[in-house]
Each structure stands twice: as structure tokens, then as C-alpha cells.
Design a protein around this motif. Structure first.
Motif, PDB file in Angstrom:
ATOM      1  N   PRO A 140       0.810  -1.226   0.000  1.00  0.00           N
ATOM      2  CA  PRO A 140       0.000   0.000   0.000  1.00  0.00           C
ATOM      3  C   PRO A 140       0.840   1.271   0.000  1.00  0.00           C
ATOM      4  O   PRO A 140       0.437   2.284  -0.572  1.00  0.00           O
ATOM      5  N   GLU A 141       2.024   1.203   0.624  1.00  0.00           N
ATOM      6  CA  GLU A 141       2.851   2.413   0.711  1.00  0.00           C
ATOM      7  C   GLU A 141       3.591   2.727  -0.591  1.00  0.00           C
ATOM      8  O   GLU A 141       4.238   3.780  -0.699  1.00  0.00           O
ATOM      9  N   TYR A 142       3.477   1.840  -1.594  1.00  0.00           N
ATOM     10  CA  TYR A 142       4.149   2.098  -2.872  1.00  0.00           C
ATOM     11  C   TYR A 142       3.153   2.104  -4.035  1.00  0.00           C
ATOM     12  O   TYR A 142       3.484   1.724  -5.158  1.00  0.00           O
ATOM     13  N   GLN A 143       1.929   2.530  -3.733  1.00  0.00           N
ATOM     14  CA  GLN A 143       0.973   2.760  -4.808  1.00  0.00           C
ATOM     15  C   GLN A 143       1.408   3.992  -5.591  1.00  0.00           C
ATOM     16  O   GLN A 143       2.202   4.806  -5.134  1.00  0.00           O
ATOM     17  N   VAL A 144       0.857   4.109  -6.798  1.00  0.00           N
ATOM     18  CA  VAL A 144       1.360   5.141  -7.701  1.00  0.00           C
ATOM     19  C   VAL A 144       1.202   6.542  -7.114  1.00  0.00           C
ATOM     20  O   VAL A 144       2.037   7.424  -7.361  1.00  0.00           O
ATOM     21  N   GLU A 145       0.154   6.746  -6.299  1.00  0.00           N
ATOM     22  CA  GLU A 145      -0.029   8.068  -5.709  1.00  0.00           C
ATOM     23  C   GLU A 145       1.145   8.442  -4.801  1.00  0.00           C
ATOM     24  O   GLU A 145       1.545   9.612  -4.724  1.00  0.00           O
ATOM     25  N   GLN A 146       1.696   7.447  -4.088  1.00  0.00           N
ATOM     26  CA  GLN A 146       2.863   7.700  -3.241  1.00  0.00           C
ATOM     27  C   GLN A 146       4.130   7.869  -4.086  1.00  0.00           C
ATOM     28  O   GLN A 146       4.969   8.731  -3.805  1.00  0.00           O
ATOM     29  N   LEU A 147       4.258   7.044  -5.123  1.00  0.00           N
ATOM     30  CA  LEU A 147       5.457   7.103  -5.967  1.00  0.00           C
ATOM     31  C   LEU A 147       5.532   8.418  -6.745  1.00  0.00           C
ATOM     32  O   LEU A 147       6.629   8.859  -7.114  1.00  0.00           O
ATOM     33  N   GLU A 148       4.381   9.016  -6.973  1.00  0.00           N
ATOM     34  CA  GLU A 148       4.378  10.278  -7.713  1.00  0.00           C
ATOM     35  C   GLU A 148       4.983  11.427  -6.902  1.00  0.00           C
ATOM     36  O   GLU A 148       5.265  12.492  -7.464  1.00  0.00           O
ATOM     37  N   ASN A 149       5.226  11.204  -5.630  1.00  0.00           N
ATOM     38  CA  ASN A 149       5.961  12.187  -4.826  1.00  0.00           C
ATOM     39  C   ASN A 149       7.455  11.979  -5.084  1.00  0.00           C
ATOM     40  O   ASN A 149       8.221  11.556  -4.216  1.00  0.00           O
ATOM     41  N   THR A 150       7.850  12.256  -6.302  1.00  0.00           N
ATOM     42  CA  THR A 150       9.221  11.946  -6.728  1.00  0.00           C
ATOM     43  C   THR A 150      10.255  12.833  -6.047  1.00  0.00           C
ATOM     44  O   THR A 150      11.414  12.426  -5.932  1.00  0.00           O
ATOM     45  N   LEU A 198      -4.042   0.173 -17.252  1.00  0.00           N
ATOM     46  CA  LEU A 198      -3.254   0.918 -18.235  1.00  0.00           C
ATOM     47  C   LEU A 198      -2.859   2.288 -17.682  1.00  0.00           C
ATOM     48  O   LEU A 198      -1.726   2.739 -17.873  1.00  0.00           O
ATOM     49  N   GLU A 199      -3.786   2.930 -16.997  1.00  0.00           N
ATOM     50  CA  GLU A 199      -3.483   4.228 -16.392  1.00  0.00           C
ATOM     51  C   GLU A 199      -2.383   4.092 -15.342  1.00  0.00           C
ATOM     52  O   GLU A 199      -1.516   4.962 -15.216  1.00  0.00           O
ATOM     53  N   THR A 200      -2.417   2.982 -14.600  1.00  0.00           N
ATOM     54  CA  THR A 200      -1.380   2.722 -13.598  1.00  0.00           C
ATOM     55  C   THR A 200      -0.008   2.594 -14.262  1.00  0.00           C
ATOM     56  O   THR A 200       0.991   3.134 -13.767  1.00  0.00           O
ATOM     57  N   VAL A 201       0.054   1.868 -15.372  1.00  0.00           N
ATOM     58  CA  VAL A 201       1.329   1.704 -16.079  1.00  0.00           C
ATOM     59  C   VAL A 201       1.812   3.047 -16.613  1.00  0.00           C
ATOM     60  O   VAL A 201       2.991   3.394 -16.487  1.00  0.00           O
ATOM     61  N   GLN A 202       0.897   3.826 -17.189  1.00  0.00           N
ATOM     62  CA  GLN A 202       1.275   5.139 -17.716  1.00  0.00           C
ATOM     63  C   GLN A 202       1.849   6.027 -16.618  1.00  0.00           C
ATOM     64  O   GLN A 202       2.895   6.672 -16.801  1.00  0.00           O
ATOM     65  N   SER A 203       1.191   6.046 -15.466  1.00  0.00           N
ATOM     66  CA  SER A 203       1.666   6.870 -14.363  1.00  0.00           C
ATOM     67  C   SER A 203       2.999   6.374 -13.820  1.00  0.00           C
ATOM     68  O   SER A 203       3.873   7.165 -13.447  1.00  0.00           O
ATOM     69  N   SER A 204       3.168   5.048 -13.789  1.00  0.00           N
ATOM     70  CA  SER A 204       4.418   4.466 -13.296  1.00  0.00           C
ATOM     71  C   SER A 204       5.582   4.797 -14.221  1.00  0.00           C
ATOM     72  O   SER A 204       6.703   5.064 -13.761  1.00  0.00           O
ATOM     73  N   ILE A 205       5.337   4.785 -15.520  1.00  0.00           N
ATOM     74  CA  ILE A 205       6.374   5.169 -16.478  1.00  0.00           C
ATOM     75  C   ILE A 205       6.756   6.632 -16.288  1.00  0.00           C
ATOM     76  O   ILE A 205       7.942   7.000 -16.334  1.00  0.00           O
ATOM     77  N   ALA A 206       5.761   7.480 -16.034  1.00  0.00           N
ATOM     78  CA  ALA A 206       6.047   8.905 -15.787  1.00  0.00           C
ATOM     79  C   ALA A 206       6.921   9.082 -14.549  1.00  0.00           C
ATOM     80  O   ALA A 206       7.828   9.923 -14.524  1.00  0.00           O
ATOM     81  N   VAL A 207       6.682   8.257 -13.516  1.00  0.00           N
ATOM     82  CA  VAL A 207       7.525   8.289 -12.314  1.00  0.00           C
ATOM     83  C   VAL A 207       8.948   7.887 -12.663  1.00  0.00           C
ATOM     84  O   VAL A 207       9.929   8.541 -12.259  1.00  0.00           O
TER      85      VAL A 207
END
Length: 277
Positions: free
Chosen positions: A37-47, A83-92
Motif C-alpha cells: 500500500p505504501e508504494y501505490q502510484v499516488e505515493q510514488l508520484e511524490n518523486t 493501463l493508467e497505472t502503467v502510464q503513471s508508473s512510467i512517468a515516475v
């Protein structure tokens, strides 16, 4: 010299705990696991936070996508979310690339690791029918979309989506992987413990595509009884052979044990064998 990193360990409650252990053991990177849960994309986007913490420790990150990721689900709403998750993860990952260049090997693409979702099956009196096999054309249309979108999202950045073996590739999965590998934005991960625990039945397929191997999950294992995620030296795998192949492919290696104790033991094993300084 091979680049070794560690997985996200459940015993470590925070990213800071994982980073502290990574630095202590002299490892180069952490594979952030999106099953946590602590590494969901919303958390990872805090780059900014990720960059600061990694920079202070002199490490970098790769990402392990959610194991439930299913880009071929028959429900388009589900597929769209993944797909949105993958797109956001690539942006991270694009924002984290400078860490790789600073603390890793810039000749190794930064990776997002993914599993193949088997889909559901229907049990008949005499057999089980995999729905993705039954509706293969629909299944492959989803992978055509996935390959196109991933290629667009990555663009010219040095990032790859890498497909990992788990409990045996199905025939329909092998065909979809072949299709993905036609794009230079995809590669393969060899999880050597997973393949050992199922009698190495994926090995011929993996070795047939060894030129696309860019990532390894390294842990020991056995066939009988089937075990994996063991500390290096605690199983039956010819580890030196696997490590030599990884080295020849200039592949990055995650020491994918599940406990801190096993990770420490694995690092010591590598040091004793001259694989880590």
C-alpha cells in the motif's frame, strides 16, 4: 561487476527502513513493489521525496508493478485502470532516471517488472479451459493496445517494461510475450527461483530469448519440495551459472529474498564468491 539490489521487504515498515538496509549492505538499488500500500502510484508520484532520500543514500530505484496487473481483462473499466497505472508508473520512472545515471550503470535500462496475468479458467468434467486461450483474438487485441501505448509513453527514454516468469508461461502467454518483444521497449526478467520450483519448464523459452534478458530476480530454490526465495546457498540452483549469464547480458539483479536475514546471508554469499566487493 554485476549490479545487485534488494526487493521491498515486508519487515521494513517504511521506505526509509528499506533504504537504510540497502545502504548498509552495499546494494545499489531497491525494487519498489506496488503490491504494498505504501508504494501505490499516488505515493510514488511524490518523486521529490524519492529523489531526496535516494540521493542521500547514493542508491536508485526500479519498480515492480502490481502482480494483479491485468491489461487483458474483458472488463474495459478494469483494463483502463491498469493501463493508467502503467502510464503513471512510467512517468515516475522518467523522473527517477537521473538516479540511475548517478548511482547505477547508465548502460542498463531502468525497468518496470510485470507478471503475466493468467486470467480465469472454466472447469469442465475432463479439463480446465483458460478463457484467454478460448478468446485468444480478444486477448491479443489487448496486448496490441498495450504495446502501442507503452511505446508511446516511454518514448525515447531509457526505460523498459520487463516480463517475469512465475509459475510457468501458458502457451497463449508465450505468443503475447513474443509480440511484446517485437518492440524495443520490452524485455524479459528471469526469476531463477520461480523457474527452479516448477522444474525449470520455462528455461528453454527463456534461453531461446536470452538476447532480451535485462533483469534477474536472484534467489535460491529447490524442485522437490518446491521452494524459492531462499537465501543464496540454501537451495539447489547452479547460482554461478545463472550469475554468469546475467553478467554476460549486463543485466541488473534483485536479490529477491523475503526476509532481512536471508538478504544478509545472500549478500555474504556473494561476497564470499567474489561477486560483490
Amino acid at each position: 561487476m554485476l549490479q545487485f539490489g534488494m526487493p521491498t521487504l515486508i519487515e521494513n515498515k517504511t521506505l526509509e527502513d528499506n533504504i537504510s538496509l540497502c545502504k548498509e549492505l552495499g546494494l545499489k538499488f531497491i525494487e519498489l513493489n506496488m503490491n504494498f500500500p505504501e508504494y501505490q502510484v499516488e505515493q510514488l508520484e511524490n518523486t521529490d521525496r524519492l529523489l531526496k532520500l535516494a540521493d542521500e543514500a547514493g542508491i536508485y530505484f526500479t519498480i515492480h508493478l502490481d502482480e494483479n496487473l491485468n491489461i487483458a481483462d474483458f472488463n474495459s473499466l478494469v483494463t483502463g485502470a491498469y493501463l493508467e497505472t502503467v502510464q503513471s508508473s512510467i512517468a515516475v520512472m522518467k523522473k527517477l532516471l537521473p538516479l540511475r545515471d548517478k548511482y547505477g550503470d547508465s548502460t542498463q535500462p531502468l525497468t518496470l517488472n510485470m507478471h503475466m496475468h493468467h486470467g480465469i479458467y472454466i472447469t469442465l468434467p475432463d479439463k480446465k479451459v483458460q478463457m484467454y486461450d478460448r478468446d485468444f483474438d480478444t486477448y491479443m487485441k489487448s496486448f496490441a493496445t498495450f504495446r502501442t501505448l507503452v511505446s508511446e509513453w516511454i518514448g525515447e527514454d531509457d526505460i523498459l517494461v520487463v516480463v517475469e516468469n512465475t509459475d510457468g508461461f501458458r502457451d497463449y502467454e508465450k505468443k503475447s510475450i513474443e509480440y511484446l518483444l517485437e518492440s524495443p521497449k520490452f524485455g524479459l526478467t528471469w526469476d531463477i527461483g520461480h523457474s527452479k520450483a516448477i522444474g525449470e519448464k520455462d528455461v528453454p523459452y527463456i534461453l531461446e530469448h536470452r538476447d532480451r534478458l535485462v533483469h534477474f530476480h536472484i534467489h535460491d530454490g529447490s524442485e522437490n519440495p518446491p521452494k524459492n526465495h531462499l537465501a543464496l546457498g540454501d537451495g539447489e540452483i547452479d547460482l554461478q551459472d545463472r550469475l554468469s549469464l546475467a553478467e554476460s547480458r549486463n543485466a541488473r539483479c534483485v536479490l529477491e529474498t523475503k526476509t532481512i536475514e536471508a538478504l544478509r546471508k545472500s549478500v555474504k554469499w556473494l561476497g564470499d564468491k567474489g561477486r560483490m566487493s
